[in-house]
Design a protein around this motif. Structure first.
Motif, PDB file in Angstrom:
ATOM      1  N   ASP A   1      37.230  47.134  61.044  1.00 11.93           N
ATOM      2  CA  ASP A   1      35.950  46.715  60.468  1.00 11.93           C
ATOM      3  C   ASP A   1      36.099  46.003  59.133  1.00 11.93           C
ATOM      4  N   GLY A   2      37.324  45.911  58.624  1.00  5.77           N
ATOM      5  CA  GLY A   2      37.465  45.245  57.342  1.00  5.77           C
ATOM      6  C   GLY A   2      38.896  45.182  56.854  1.00  5.77           C
ATOM      7  N   LEU A   3      39.050  44.554  55.693  1.00  4.09           N
ATOM      8  CA  LEU A   3      40.345  44.319  55.059  1.00  4.09           C
ATOM      9  C   LEU A   3      40.361  44.996  53.698  1.00  4.09           C
ATOM     10  N   ASP A   4      41.432  45.742  53.425  1.00  2.60           N
ATOM     11  CA  ASP A   4      41.610  46.407  52.135  1.00  2.60           C
ATOM     12  C   ASP A   4      42.829  45.798  51.452  1.00  2.60           C
ATOM     13  N   MET A   5      42.621  45.127  50.316  1.00  3.24           N
ATOM     14  CA  MET A   5      43.710  44.460  49.609  1.00  3.24           C
ATOM     15  C   MET A   5      44.336  45.413  48.596  1.00  3.24           C
ATOM     16  N   ASP A   6      45.598  45.762  48.836  1.00  2.00           N
ATOM     17  CA  ASP A   6      46.326  46.671  47.942  1.00  2.00           C
ATOM     18  C   ASP A   6      47.492  45.945  47.268  1.00  2.00           C
ATOM     19  N   TRP A   7      47.259  44.766  46.774  1.00  2.26           N
ATOM     20  CA  TRP A   7      48.279  43.980  46.083  1.00  2.26           C
ATOM     21  C   TRP A   7      48.647  44.705  44.794  1.00  2.26           C
ATOM     22  N   GLU A   8      49.921  45.147  44.699  1.00  2.00           N
ATOM     23  CA  GLU A   8      50.367  45.914  43.529  1.00  2.00           C
ATOM     24  C   GLU A   8      51.504  45.190  42.796  1.00  2.00           C
ATOM     25  N   TYR A   9      51.195  44.476  41.763  1.00  2.00           N
ATOM     26  CA  TYR A   9      49.886  44.120  41.253  1.00  2.00           C
ATOM     27  C   TYR A   9      49.913  42.646  40.907  1.00  2.00           C
ATOM     28  N   PRO A  10      48.771  41.926  40.946  1.00  2.00           N
ATOM     29  CA  PRO A  10      48.775  40.533  40.499  1.00  2.00           C
ATOM     30  C   PRO A  10      49.326  40.413  39.079  1.00  2.00           C
ATOM     31  N   ALA A  11      50.138  39.383  38.863  1.00  2.00           N
ATOM     32  CA  ALA A  11      50.712  39.078  37.542  1.00  2.00           C
ATOM     33  C   ALA A  11      51.657  40.161  37.026  1.00  2.00           C
ATOM     34  N   ASN A  12      52.089  41.071  37.877  1.00  2.00           N
ATOM     35  CA  ASN A  12      53.036  42.122  37.521  1.00  2.00           C
ATOM     36  C   ASN A  12      54.080  42.239  38.625  1.00  2.00           C
ATOM     37  N   ARG A  13      55.205  42.902  38.313  1.00  2.00           N
ATOM     38  CA  ARG A  13      56.229  43.202  39.319  1.00  2.00           C
ATOM     39  C   ARG A  13      56.643  41.945  40.097  1.00  2.00           C
TER      40      ARG A  13
ATOM     41  N   GLY B   1      55.183  39.159  40.004  1.00  2.00           N
ATOM     42  CA  GLY B   1      54.068  38.249  40.161  1.00  2.00           C
ATOM     43  C   GLY B   1      54.077  37.207  39.052  1.00  2.00           C
ATOM     44  N   LYS B   2      53.128  36.298  39.086  1.00  2.00           N
ATOM     45  CA  LYS B   2      53.072  35.203  38.116  1.00  2.00           C
ATOM     46  C   LYS B   2      51.812  35.322  37.248  1.00  2.00           C
ATOM     47  N   PRO B   3      51.848  34.784  36.031  1.00  2.00           N
ATOM     48  CA  PRO B   3      50.703  34.941  35.119  1.00  2.00           C
ATOM     49  C   PRO B   3      49.389  34.442  35.697  1.00  2.00           C
ATOM     50  N   TYR B   4      49.449  33.427  36.570  1.00  2.00           N
ATOM     51  CA  TYR B   4      48.213  32.867  37.103  1.00  2.00           C
ATOM     52  C   TYR B   4      47.732  33.609  38.354  1.00  2.00           C
ATOM     53  N   ASP B   5      48.381  34.734  38.703  1.00  2.00           N
ATOM     54  CA  ASP B   5      47.926  35.532  39.848  1.00  2.00           C
ATOM     55  C   ASP B   5      46.501  36.050  39.650  1.00  2.00           C
ATOM     56  N   LYS B   6      46.165  36.380  38.425  1.00  2.00           N
ATOM     57  CA  LYS B   6      44.830  36.931  38.155  1.00  2.00           C
ATOM     58  C   LYS B   6      43.751  35.950  38.592  1.00  2.00           C
ATOM     59  N   GLU B   7      43.921  34.691  38.229  1.00  2.00           N
ATOM     60  CA  GLU B   7      42.961  33.666  38.619  1.00  2.00           C
ATOM     61  C   GLU B   7      42.993  33.440  40.127  1.00  2.00           C
ATOM     62  N   ASN B   8      44.205  33.410  40.692  1.00  2.00           N
ATOM     63  CA  ASN B   8      44.320  33.160  42.129  1.00  2.00           C
ATOM     64  C   ASN B   8      43.771  34.317  42.958  1.00  2.00           C
ATOM     65  N   PHE B   9      43.926  35.543  42.469  1.00  2.00           N
ATOM     66  CA  PHE B   9      43.368  36.681  43.192  1.00  2.00           C
ATOM     67  C   PHE B   9      41.840  36.614  43.186  1.00  2.00           C
ATOM     68  N   ALA B  10      41.277  36.179  42.074  1.00  2.00           N
ATOM     69  CA  ALA B  10      39.820  36.004  42.020  1.00  2.00           C
ATOM     70  C   ALA B  10      39.361  34.962  43.035  1.00  2.00           C
ATOM     71  N   LEU B  11      40.123  33.881  43.151  1.00  2.00           N
ATOM     72  CA  LEU B  11      39.794  32.863  44.153  1.00  2.00           C
ATOM     73  C   LEU B  11      39.926  33.429  45.565  1.00  2.00           C
ATOM     74  N   LEU B  12      40.965  34.228  45.783  1.00  2.00           N
ATOM     75  CA  LEU B  12      41.151  34.849  47.095  1.00  2.00           C
ATOM     76  C   LEU B  12      39.963  35.749  47.434  1.00  2.00           C
ATOM     77  N   CYS B  13      39.466  36.490  46.452  1.00  2.00           N
ATOM     78  CA  CYS B  13      38.307  37.351  46.682  1.00  2.00           C
ATOM     79  C   CYS B  13      37.091  36.518  47.090  1.00  2.00           C
ATOM     80  N   LYS B  14      36.852  35.474  46.350  1.00  2.00           N
ATOM     81  CA  LYS B  14      35.690  34.618  46.627  1.00  2.00           C
ATOM     82  C   LYS B  14      35.794  33.986  48.010  1.00  2.00           C
ATOM     83  N   GLU B  15      36.948  33.405  48.308  1.00  2.00           N
ATOM     84  CA  GLU B  15      37.103  32.687  49.576  1.00  2.00           C
ATOM     85  C   GLU B  15      37.113  33.642  50.770  1.00  2.00           C
TER      86      GLU B  15
END
Length: 722
Positions: free
Chosen positions: A140-152, A154-168
């Motif tokens: 019934d749905g998708l649960d995003m457990d990305w641990e963690y954007p811009a950490n481990r 990840g890249k500094p711009y992950d925060k912005e890209n994750f927000a875009l992923l949420c919207k899209e």
């Protein structure tokens, strides 16, 4: 922050309505597909789930390959067991139940998700794959457990890209529901609780805008990666805890302050404890010195970690005492004979979290990690089946109906905790912001991972980059990796030795131990188990049901497929590394090579085809992103195999390059959305499609590429004939 000014109104949005559910509070329960491998009473399968215990069941985990979802375990969706189907069939017994598939988790790391979220095209492919996969298997749905954007990694711009992923993702889910007439797929997330992670990883207002709800992982706030005891899920900060932010109430309030409505925040409650081994059993308060992790339990088999039913078993043995921190409002159990110390939750502490925080402050409900860690059989604790989760559900249901919420009585004796920490207890440094959550399956194949809390290895990591790998000067059978300034000791498989030349575990015949074991003073501080953990391959399936052969992965945390041919390490005192400092260095004459130097030893290692070593990111990146000033005029970009390059090296940045990588055009095409392509003439090579360009890659020595498996496998399992 990304806000959709024309977003669909909640009440006109077809599908699950977070404001009009049958109950006021959500009870979100995680099911883990590796719990099937536990011993005896700990073995857990979907029929063990009470379908009326939870409002939502989240299946952990799916696997991300490229930008697409696939199964993680061999029997997630096989024709014999099909764990997906078993979980989703629970909805026939409880039609109000919702099921979601979780993507990510601790062992998945951050890099794969950083790559996926880096471009619109990648995100679109992932979202389309998600819709197809979820519909195919009746989630019934998708649960995003990305641990963690811009950490481990990840890249500094992950925060912005994750927000875009949420919207899209939300927009695509809305559109798919409108086009098909089906209920809209749910979109949720499990997120970190440490403030540095929250600040760096999450655009909280955007997540609140596009997600149905957000589950806070308010546990693992302390653990055996630290040098003193700590309560991993205190409701409030203990008087003996110097960090007053590492507790459930503080984390929840911070998420709200950052822009998340309380009704969208689901508070994480743990059905397990984090354990330590005390230095002195007479000093057993919060903040007492420890020598390492607590011993592994008989069923979960992970040091520093115990399920609730394993703790019950210890309490009933009569060999220890249960204390309760009056300020943090959680218990801990101490066995003075074994020096075990474990902080956990019981019915009384969970009741306090439910009534004093979730219900009183108006949060959206409770999430629990996890179903298999409660006493699901009811045979150990003597409190019936699922004593902890049943309490959570009943308390929330009572509050939803407006009835009285009565605190539970506790059957186990509890002693007040010491009022102060031991006088000689060291101060507790703030824990790593990415303290490992309990998302890692433990198998006999995983290397032993420990951290050193001092000594020479720590001094190396204090100066080295994150991910730097270096040998253990005391033995050939293990090595160290630097993780956020800490030295993580990783043991090779029992039959392998660490190879300084390749920065991987290798056959002993390929390793000269005299180059590793030195007369340096050994590290005398005690080791403690810690995460990160390697992703556990699904190799424990019964032979009668499992696929005939499981393909080895092309890239591993630690290579368990040694090189076949003997290697000759560079002698100490010669070559580039003889005068270089420990760490990663660019090759002085070839931008596509780099050195991983340790103690004067190290041979050049190749970047993947079309990439150069970047001193900015201390790793390989697209050639177009790197200013190369030392590449020979006529020297081609090295397209050598990436056989044993250390995977701990930061991977290429995932921002879309301004122009195509500088590679020779192969005689193959990435048209049609292909992710991998077979090499037309060489079974040991293949092409990986990056932004429409086919980049030639090489398998590890002794392996052939399999288009069927989309990875390198043993030659007998590959369809390629040389």
């Amino acid at each position: 922050m990304f806000v959709d000014k024309n977003r669909t109104n909640f009440h006109s949005d077809r599908g699950f309505d977070i404001r009009q559910g049958e109950t006021k509070y959500k009870m979100v329960c995680y099911y883990t597909n590796w719990s099937q491998y536990r011993n005896g009473v700990g073995k857990f399968f979907p029929p063990d789930i009470d379908p009326h215990l939870c409002t939502h069941i989240v299946y952990a985990f799916g696997k991300l390959v490229g930008n697409k979802i696939t199964n993680f375990e061999w029997n997630d969706n096989d024709e014999y067991n099909n764990l997906y189907k078993q979980v989703n069939d629970l909805k026939m017994k409880n039609p109000a139940l919702k099921t979601l598939l979780a993507m990510g988790g601790w062992t998945a790391g951050s890099l794969a998700y950083s790559n996926m979220a880096s471009t619109f095209e990648n995100r679109k492919e992932f979202i389309e794959s998600s819709i197809s996969w979820l519909r195919k298997y009746d989630f019934d749905g998708l649960d995003m457990d990305w641990e963690y954007p811009a950490n481990r990694d990840g890249k500094p711009y992950d925060k912005e890209n994750f927000a875009l992923l949420c919207k899209e993702t939300r927009e695509a889910f809305n559109n798919e529901a409108a086009a098909t007439g089906k209920d809209r797929l749910l979109f949720t997330s499990a997120v970190g609780a440490g403030r540095s992670v929250i600040d760096s990883a999450y655009d909280v207002p955007a997540m609140a805008e596009y997600m149905d709800f957000i589950c806070l992982m308010t546990y693992d706030l302390h653990g055996s990666w630290e040098s003193v005891t700590g309560l991993h899920a205190g409701l409030y900060a203990s008087n003996n805890d110097p960090d007053k932010t590492l507790n459930v109430a503080s984390a929840a309030e911070y998420w709200h302050q950052k822009g998340a409505p309380r009704e969208k925040l689901i508070i994480g409650l743990a059905t397990y404890g984090r354990s330590f081994t005390l230095v002195d059993s007479s000093q057993h308060g919060v903040g007492a010195p420890v020598s390492g992790a607590g011993l592994a339990g008989p069923y979960t088999r992970e040091k520093g970690f115990l399920s609730y039913y394993e703790i019950c078993e210890m309490q009933k043995s009569g060999q220890g005492v249960t204390y309760r921190d009056p300020v943090a409002k959680v218990p801990y159990f101490v066995n003075p004979n074994t020096k075990l110390w474990v902080g956990f939750d019981d019915e009384a502490s969970l009741s306090a979290k439910l009534t004093e925080l979730i219900i009183k402050d108006g949060y959206g409900g409770a999430m629990t990690w996890s179903l298999p860690l409660d006493d699901f059989t009811g045979t150990i604790c003597g409190e019936g089946k699922y004593p902890l989760i049943s309490l959570m559900k009943k308390t929330l249901d009572d509050a939803s109906g407006g009835g009285p919420v009565n605190p539970p009585s506790t059957n186990s004796p509890v002693t007040d905790s010491p009022t102060a920490a031991p006088t000689n207890a060291p101060s507790t440094n703030a824990p790593p912001t990415n303290a490992p959550p309990t998302n890692a399956p433990v198998t006999t194949q995983a290397p032993v991972v420990t951290t050193e809390s001092g000594g020479g290895s720590e001094s190396v990591c204090a100066q080295a980059s994150n991910g730097f790998v270096f040998p253990n000067a005391n033995e050939c059978t293990s090595f160290y990796q630097c993780v956020h300034g800490k030295a993580v000791k990783i043991s090779c498989q029992p039959w392998l030795h660490f190879n300084v030349k390749t920065s991987n575990c290798d056959w002993p015949s390929n390793v000269d131990c005299s180059l590793i074991v030195t007369t340096h003073a050994p590290v005398t501080t005690a080791t403690t188990t810690s995460s990160p953990k390697t992703t556990a391959p699904a190799t424990l399936a019964p032979t009668t049901l499992a696929p005939t052969t499981l393909a080895p992965t092309t890239i591993a945390h630690t290579s368990t497929t040694p090189t076949k041919s003997p290697t000759t390490p560079t002698p100490t005192g010669s070559g580039f590394c003889s005068t270089a400092s420990n760490g990663l260095h660019p090759h002085p004459h070839n931008c596509s090579l780099y050195y991983n130097c340790w103690g004067g030893i190290g041979d050049p290692l190749p970047c993947p085809a079309g990439q150069y070593f970047s001193t900015k990111y201390n790793g390989c990146d697209y050639a177009s992103n790197v200013e190369c000033t030392n590449q020979p005029t006529n020297a081609p970009v090295t397209e050598g195999p990436v056989t044993n390059a250390p995977t701990q090296t930061p991977a290429p940045t995932t921002r879309a390059p301004t122009q195509a990588p500088e590679t020779q055009a192969p005689a193959v095409s990435c048209a049609g959305g292909a992710l991998y392509l077979a090499h037309p003439t060489d079974c040991a090579k293949f092409y990986q499609c990056n932004h429409g360009d086919a980049v030639e890659m090489s398998c590890q020595s002794g392996l052939f590429f399999s288009l069927k498996h989309s990875t390198c496998v043993w030659p007998k399992d590959s369809e390629c004939e040389p």
